[in-house]
Design a protein around this motif. Structure first.
Motif, mmCIF file in Angstrom:
data_model
loop_
_atom_site.group_PDB
_atom_site.id
_atom_site.type_symbol
_atom_site.label_atom_id
_atom_site.label_comp_id
_atom_site.label_asym_id
_atom_site.label_seq_id
_atom_site.Cartn_x
_atom_site.Cartn_y
_atom_site.Cartn_z
ATOM 1 N N CYS A 207 0.858 -1.176 0.000
ATOM 2 C CA CYS A 207 0.000 0.000 0.000
ATOM 3 C C CYS A 207 0.902 1.236 0.000
ATOM 4 N N ALA A 208 0.350 2.337 -0.462
ATOM 5 C CA ALA A 208 1.115 3.583 -0.551
ATOM 6 C C ALA A 208 0.127 4.735 -0.568
ATOM 7 N N ARG A 209 0.619 5.924 -0.351
ATOM 8 C CA ARG A 209 -0.249 7.088 -0.384
ATOM 9 C C ARG A 209 0.147 8.000 -1.539
ATOM 10 N N GLU B 178 3.855 7.291 -2.884
ATOM 11 C CA GLU B 178 5.085 7.234 -2.110
ATOM 12 C C GLU B 178 4.826 6.469 -0.820
ATOM 13 N N ASN B 179 5.903 6.265 -0.075
ATOM 14 C CA ASN B 179 5.827 5.650 1.258
ATOM 15 C C ASN B 179 5.237 4.240 1.242
ATOM 16 N N ARG B 180 5.683 3.435 0.281
ATOM 17 C CA ARG B 180 5.238 2.045 0.297
ATOM 18 C C ARG B 180 5.607 1.372 1.605
ATOM 19 N N GLY B 181 4.731 0.463 2.081
ATOM 20 C CA GLY B 181 5.055 -0.329 3.252
ATOM 21 C C GLY B 181 6.013 -1.453 2.895
ATOM 22 N N GLN B 182 6.146 -2.419 3.797
ATOM 23 C CA GLN B 182 7.089 -3.524 3.568
ATOM 24 C C GLN B 182 6.479 -4.616 2.695
#
Length: 122
Positions: free
Chosen positions: A96-98, A110-114
């Protein structure tokens, strides 16, 4: 700081179902469009779905349309991806990302999780 944590992946047979979760923290969750993207082994990242901040607009890649449903619970800061009629080609790491901007849909994230691994196999 921004944190996104995916969960819910696993091994499922073709035709099966899974629901992924994305827990968000460190930002005003309801003000961002949120994305699900995936990456199959040896392939580039593929956009899967996106949902507006209020959850009233959803978009899907043609490859998953009619089989996947994205939703969000802004009170809990969680986004979901309900996956049905899974196919082997759905196998991959799901992230997921925002969106890069508050309030707007830009198509950039951006800011993908693991990530959480989904494997569809008999």
């Amino acid at each position: 700081q921004v944190q996104l944590v995916e969960s819910g992946g696993g091994l499922v047979q073709p035709g099966g179902s899974l629901t992924l979760s994305c827990a968000a923290s460190g930002f005003l969750f309801e003000t961002f469009w949120m994305y699900w993207v995936r990456q199959a082994p040896g392939k580039e990242i593929e956009w899967v779905s996106v949902i507006s901040g209020w959850g009233d607009t959803e978009k899907y890649a043609d490859s998953v349309k009619g089989r996947f449903t994205v939703s969000r619970d802004n009170a809990k800061n969680i986004m979901y991806l309900q996956m049905t009629s899974l196919k082997p080609e759905d196998t991959g790491m799901y992230y997921c990302a925002r969106d890069v901007l508050r309030y707007d849909y830009t198509g950039d994230y951006e800011n993908r999780g693991q990530g959480t691994q989904v494997t569809v196999s008999s």
